[in-house]
Design a protein around this motif. Structure first.
Motif, PDB file in Angstrom:
ATOM      1  N   ARG A   1       0.828  -1.203   0.000  1.00 21.35           N
ATOM      2  CA  ARG A   1       0.000   0.000   0.000  1.00 21.35           C
ATOM      3  C   ARG A   1       0.872   1.267   0.000  1.00 21.35           C
ATOM      4  N   ASN A   2       1.830   1.319   0.919  1.00 21.11           N
ATOM      5  CA  ASN A   2       2.656   2.521   1.014  1.00 21.11           C
ATOM      6  C   ASN A   2       3.439   2.788  -0.265  1.00 21.11           C
ATOM      7  N   GLU A   3       3.991   1.705  -0.798  1.00 20.77           N
ATOM      8  CA  GLU A   3       4.775   1.884  -2.021  1.00 20.77           C
ATOM      9  C   GLU A   3       3.924   2.448  -3.138  1.00 20.77           C
ATOM     10  N   THR A   4       2.698   1.918  -3.267  1.00 23.10           N
ATOM     11  CA  THR A   4       1.824   2.398  -4.331  1.00 23.10           C
ATOM     12  C   THR A   4       1.473   3.870  -4.127  1.00 23.10           C
ATOM     13  N   VAL A   5       1.121   4.187  -2.882  1.00 22.52           N
ATOM     14  CA  VAL A   5       0.750   5.580  -2.614  1.00 22.52           C
ATOM     15  C   VAL A   5       1.908   6.521  -2.933  1.00 22.52           C
ATOM     16  N   ILE A   6       3.090   6.144  -2.471  1.00 23.83           N
ATOM     17  CA  ILE A   6       4.242   7.029  -2.695  1.00 23.83           C
ATOM     18  C   ILE A   6       4.524   7.167  -4.185  1.00 23.83           C
ATOM     19  N   GLU A   7       4.429   6.060  -4.876  1.00 19.72           N
ATOM     20  CA  GLU A   7       4.693   6.080  -6.305  1.00 19.72           C
ATOM     21  C   GLU A   7       3.772   7.057  -7.035  1.00 19.72           C
ATOM     22  N   THR A   8       2.460   6.925  -6.777  1.00 21.23           N
ATOM     23  CA  THR A   8       1.530   7.821  -7.479  1.00 21.23           C
ATOM     24  C   THR A   8       1.743   9.262  -7.026  1.00 21.23           C
ATOM     25  N   GLU A   9       2.078   9.399  -5.725  1.00 17.09           N
ATOM     26  CA  GLU A   9       2.308  10.751  -5.223  1.00 17.09           C
ATOM     27  C   GLU A   9       3.478  11.412  -5.921  1.00 17.09           C
ATOM     28  N   VAL A  10       4.546  10.652  -6.035  1.00 21.88           N
ATOM     29  CA  VAL A  10       5.723  11.210  -6.672  1.00 21.88           C
ATOM     30  C   VAL A  10       5.419  11.544  -8.120  1.00 21.88           C
ATOM     31  N   LEU A  11       4.639  10.662  -8.753  1.00 21.63           N
ATOM     32  CA  LEU A  11       4.273  10.914 -10.139  1.00 21.63           C
ATOM     33  C   LEU A  11       3.435  12.171 -10.283  1.00 21.63           C
ATOM     34  N   THR A  12       2.344  12.252  -9.488  1.00 24.06           N
ATOM     35  CA  THR A  12       1.495  13.435  -9.635  1.00 24.06           C
ATOM     36  C   THR A  12       2.274  14.685  -9.259  1.00 24.06           C
ATOM     37  N   LEU A  13       3.153  14.538  -8.289  1.00 23.58           N
ATOM     38  CA  LEU A  13       3.959  15.681  -7.902  1.00 23.58           C
ATOM     39  C   LEU A  13       4.803  16.151  -9.074  1.00 23.58           C
ATOM     40  N   GLN A  14       5.459  15.177  -9.687  1.00 19.78           N
ATOM     41  CA  GLN A  14       6.297  15.534 -10.824  1.00 19.78           C
ATOM     42  C   GLN A  14       5.459  16.186 -11.908  1.00 19.78           C
ATOM     43  N   ASN A  15       4.250  15.627 -12.106  1.00 17.02           N
ATOM     44  CA  ASN A  15       3.395  16.186 -13.143  1.00 17.02           C
ATOM     45  C   ASN A  15       2.978  17.612 -12.844  1.00 17.02           C
ATOM     46  N   THR A  16       2.446  17.827 -11.653  1.00 17.49           N
ATOM     47  CA  THR A  16       2.009  19.196 -11.359  1.00 17.49           C
ATOM     48  C   THR A  16       3.207  20.133 -11.395  1.00 17.49           C
ATOM     49  N   TYR A  17       4.320  19.634 -10.924  1.00 18.08           N
ATOM     50  CA  TYR A  17       5.516  20.449 -10.932  1.00 18.08           C
ATOM     51  C   TYR A  17       5.871  20.846 -12.359  1.00 18.08           C
ATOM     52  N   LEU A  18       5.858  19.833 -13.228  1.00 11.43           N
ATOM     53  CA  LEU A  18       6.162  20.095 -14.627  1.00 11.43           C
ATOM     54  C   LEU A  18       5.142  21.031 -15.257  1.00 11.43           C
ATOM     55  N   GLN A  19       3.868  20.758 -14.923  1.00  6.82           N
ATOM     56  CA  GLN A  19       2.817  21.594 -15.515  1.00  6.82           C
ATOM     57  C   GLN A  19       2.945  23.045 -15.076  1.00  6.82           C
ATOM     58  N   GLU A  20       3.247  23.207 -13.779  1.00  8.78           N
ATOM     59  CA  GLU A  20       3.412  24.578 -13.292  1.00  8.78           C
ATOM     60  C   GLU A  20       4.578  25.254 -13.996  1.00  8.78           C
ATOM     61  N   LYS A  21       5.641  24.507 -14.102  1.00  8.73           N
ATOM     62  CA  LYS A  21       6.826  25.041 -14.783  1.00  8.73           C
ATOM     63  C   LYS A  21       6.475  25.440 -16.206  1.00  8.73           C
ATOM     64  N   GLU A  22       5.773  24.522 -16.866  1.00  6.49           N
ATOM     65  CA  GLU A  22       5.411  24.715 -18.260  1.00  6.49           C
ATOM     66  C   GLU A  22       4.526  25.962 -18.402  1.00  6.49           C
ATOM     67  N   ALA A  23       3.543  26.065 -17.508  1.00  7.84           N
ATOM     68  CA  ALA A  23       2.622  27.207 -17.567  1.00  7.84           C
ATOM     69  C   ALA A  23       3.400  28.501 -17.345  1.00  7.84           C
ATOM     70  N   PHE A  24       4.301  28.443 -16.402  1.00  4.03           N
ATOM     71  CA  PHE A  24       5.100  29.629 -16.124  1.00  4.03           C
ATOM     72  C   PHE A  24       5.920  30.010 -17.345  1.00  4.03           C
ATOM     73  N   LYS A  25       6.525  28.990 -17.927  1.00  4.09           N
ATOM     74  CA  LYS A  25       7.362  29.225 -19.091  1.00  4.09           C
ATOM     75  C   LYS A  25       6.558  29.880 -20.214  1.00  4.09           C
ATOM     76  N   ARG A  26       5.355  29.345 -20.406  1.00  5.98           N
ATOM     77  CA  ARG A  26       4.532  29.872 -21.488  1.00  5.98           C
ATOM     78  C   ARG A  26       4.178  31.337 -21.273  1.00  5.98           C
ATOM     79  N   THR A  27       3.708  31.641 -20.066  1.00  4.26           N
ATOM     80  CA  THR A  27       3.348  33.028 -19.806  1.00  4.26           C
ATOM     81  C   THR A  27       4.571  33.911 -19.940  1.00  4.26           C
ATOM     82  N   PHE A  28       5.662  33.380 -19.435  1.00  2.30           N
ATOM     83  CA  PHE A  28       6.886  34.158 -19.520  1.00  2.30           C
ATOM     84  C   PHE A  28       7.224  34.457 -20.969  1.00  2.30           C
TER      85      PHE A  28
END
Ligand SMILES: Nc1nc2c(ncn2[C@@H]2O[C@H](COP(=O)(O)OP(=O)(O)OP(=O)(O)O)[C@@H](O)[C@H]2O)c(=O)[nH]1
Ligand SMILES: [Mg+2]
Lengths: 161, 503
Positions: B107-134
């Motif tokens: 259970r823990n491994e799965t949760v952490i895995e998806t968390e890290v993934l979504t984190l990376q995604n939102t992180y990337l998306q935020e970066k991307e959005a910032f880059k675009r506006t910039f």
């Protein structure tokens, strides 16, 4: 004079509680994650200028909800080390709330707040999360050993004062 | 019997220990752990060290689950009494807890895995959005100073300059223009990405659009000795409702690209009617070339921003063109795809869902001639040769002539190309820059006038010059130049000169 003090490591699962304890007690580290269930209790002596302290370290299982932690584990604690994982937002976004919980239920027990896995993050990440991270007393890495001794020293000093 | 079983399965799993008030082992059945009488239980395991202080008070029942003691996992109960020593009961539940551990691990491994993934995604998306506006803001900001440089260069161009200075100014202008195109591309792309790009539908003359494309790109193709043709389905109505400028931009980008990557052969644009229902029309466009082609594994990348499949410096570019094309086509509710065979050529195909007016009376075009504007009628077509190395001047002339629909234009970039051209084609008029890379206009004009059979003895040659200084006038007459047009010139000034010589 030798005294025994019980400290408990708190925090979500996978944040590195066991790793910090192992780094502190055995000076080892492993990348493998073995989920802790229940509690492991370890002991280490810390020598301060005035006295020697036997730290009895309770490395308990991680929990997303601090109020769901077995109260028998926390009973009789002299200090807490609250650990979060700097790379996983879910482990620190409710930090304030968790600390409130500790203040409300264990008012006199000192808490040292630690952001772990410091080796994995960039200065930019630190900057971006500053509002939440500013509650941390230390940033550590169980992997490199950075600041690990310091957190145990810090909580010990707080307990002894 | 029952007792034997109990002994075997139950008793060994539970240990009873009695300790004294100060933590010495008083009694123990040693079923799990051997404990010597009289020793400190705190010395056996630190767990006991931390619970001992809690056994001070009588009548307590402390209960701990899942405690790791040595290599067992136990529940521990501790009871204190008023008049008796404390009792510790240790239950060995290792097997039970080990199975829980396996579950928790998963259970823990799965949760952490998806968390890290979504984190990376939102992180990337935020970066991307910032880059675009910039990028959007940045490109916007950069345009102002660039426009400034451009207009001051134009002002400089109108001052008294030597021919050499004039050419240098032209180079600055041409570089500004390149920069401007790139910035506009980036701006378009980022506008599309932040959703601030709007399609502007209007009724427009589809034939006229294709004609101007035909004029511009057959001229550009001929410059590389390529052929360019448009094949158009006759059933497509003349008037279409859509975003004319964007359709033109898409076609221009694709055709420009096709010409860029083709060294011999041809580039063709096919315009086909997919279907037409009520006032809706679906048109398919396909641009084919006989160029270097694209490897199969790269074909998906050509519509991605900043990707250049051909990284050769022979083919410069930002790699934005086709990304914009794809975005624009998608904005106009179309699909785009590409097919290619390396060494044989590429075809890019897209369709657009457009509308067309069922009854459309084009606005009566104002009689421009009455307003003093020069117009050519489409009945006569004139062959014009432009000899000019400066890209901006090329484009200016190209655009002016394209608007008329009465010209074929060839472009030569230097004297020797010009001589090749006039041998192949009979031109009705020659426009010639006075400063060319290999000869001066005066020298070239003399050569053209004296070609065998005096083919060009009477052909009008109009010189384009940045300056009218010094002995210019006398010199051009002597060289056989018919007239001179000072750069920079306006559309009407050029057309007036052309009209004068092409009666
Ligand atoms: N890079 C890096 N990895 C770490 C660090 N600390 C822990 N880890 C890794 O993180 C994972 C979890 O570490 P643990 O120490 O088991 O975490 P825990 O907080 O004890 O987890 P639970 O027992 O489930 O609550 C392991 O794979 C560790 O190797 C660190 O400082 N840096
Ligand atoms: Mg652990």
């Amino acid at each position: 004079m030798t005294v025994s003090k019980k400290i408990v490591l708190l925090g979500h699962f996978g944040v590195g509680k066991t790793s910090l304890v192992r780094r502190f007690v055995e000076n080892t580290f492993s990348d493998n994650y073995k989920v802790t269930i229940g509690v492991h209790i370890l002991k280490k002596e810390v020598i301060l200028p005035e006295n020697q302290v036997n730290l009895i370290i309770w490395d308990i299982e991680g929990n997303e909800d601090i109020s769901a932690t077995r109260s028998s584990y926390l009973m009789g604690s002299h200090g807490f080390i609250y650990v979060f994982d700097t790379t996983r937002r879910s482990t620190f976004e409710h930090l304030e709330h968790d600390l409130d919980h500790l203040r409300n239920h264990y008012n006199n027990v000192p808490v040292t707040v630690v952001g772990n896995k410091n080796d994995l993050i960039t200065p930019a990440h630190l900057r971006e999360n500053r509002p939440l991270f500013k509650r941390a007393d230390f940033f550590t890495s169980a992997r490199t050993g950075k600041n690990v001794e310091l957190i145990f020293e810090d909580v010990t000093k707080k307990m002894m004062s | 019997m029952l007792e034997t079983y109990k002994k075997q399965y139950l008793y060994p799993k539970v240990q009873f220990v009695v300790i004294t008030k100060n933590g010495k082992v008083a009694e123990s059945d040693d079923s799990l752990f051997p404990l010597r009488r009289g020793t400190d239980i705190t010395g056996f395991h630190p767990f006991f060290e931390s619970i001992l202080p809690l056994t001070d008070r009588a009548g307590e029942h402390l209960s701990y689950s899942c405690v790791h003691i040595k290599d067992r996992i136990c529940d521990v109960d501790c009871r204190t009494f008023k008049d008796k020593d404390p009792l510790i009961v240790i239950h060995d539940l290792t097997e039970h807890y080990q199975s829980l551990q396996t579950v928790a691990q998963k259970r823990n491994e799965t949760v952490i895995e998806t968390e890290v993934l979504t984190l990376q995604n939102t992180y990337l998306q935020e970066k991307e959005a910032f880059k675009r506006t910039f990028i959007a803001n940045f490109s916007h900001e950069i345009r102002n100073p660039l426009t400034g440089v451009f207009s001051f260069t134009e002002m400089l161009e109108k001052t008294q300059l030597s021919d050499e200075q004039y050419d240098l100014v032209e180079i600055i202008k041409s570089l500004c223009q390149d920069l401007n195109i790139m910035i506009n591309d980036i701006l378009d792309l980022s506008k599309i990405e932040v959703g601030k790009f709007f399609i502007n539908n209007e009724i427009f003359d589809f034939n006229a659009l294709l004609e101007s494309i035909n004029f511009i790109y057959s001229t550009k193709a001929r410059q590389k000795n390529l052929q360019f043709h448009i094949h158009r389905d006759e059933n497509i109505p003349q008037y279409i409702e859509g975003d004319r400028n964007r359709i033109k931009q898409v076609l221009a980008n694709i055709i420009e690209n096709a010409i860029k990557f083709t060294d011999k052969g041809q580039v063709a644009l096919y315009v086909r009617l997919n279907n037409k229902r009520a006032n809706k029309i679906n048109i398919q466009f396909e641009v084919t070339d006989t160029g270097i082609g694209i490897a199969k594994e790269d074909i998906d990348d050509i519509f991605t921003s900043f990707t250049q499949v051909h990284k050769d410096s022979k083919y410069p570019g930002t790699g934005l063109g086709l990304a914009i094309v794809k975005n624009l086509v998608n904005l106009m509710e179309g699909d785009i795809s590409a097919g290619s065979e390396p060494g044989k050529g590429t075809s890019i195909r897209f369709n657009l869902r457009l509308k067309f007016p069922l009854h459309h009376k084009p606005r009566q075009i104002k009689n421009q001639e009455e307003e003093g504007n020069i117009l050519f009628n489409n009945r006569n077509k004139y062959n014009v040769l432009l000899i000019e190395d400066n890209k901006i001047s090329q484009i200016i002339v190209l655009k002016i002539l394209a608007s008329q629909g009465s010209f074929f234009l060839d472009i030569a970039e230097n004297g020797s190309q010009a001589l090749d051209r006039i041998e192949e084609t009979r031109y009705d008029l020659i426009l010639m820059d006075i400063r060319l890379p290999d000869v001066t206009g005066y020298e070239l004009a003399t050569v053209i006038r004296n070609t065998p059979e005096k083919k060009y003895a009477g052909t009008p040659i109009i010189a384009l010059s940045g300056s009218m200084m010094g002995d210019g006038k006398k010199k051009y007459k002597k060289a056989g130049i018919s007239d001179i047009l000072q750069k920079p010139f306006k559309e009407q000034q050029l057309l007036k000169k052309l009209k004068k010589f092409l009666k």
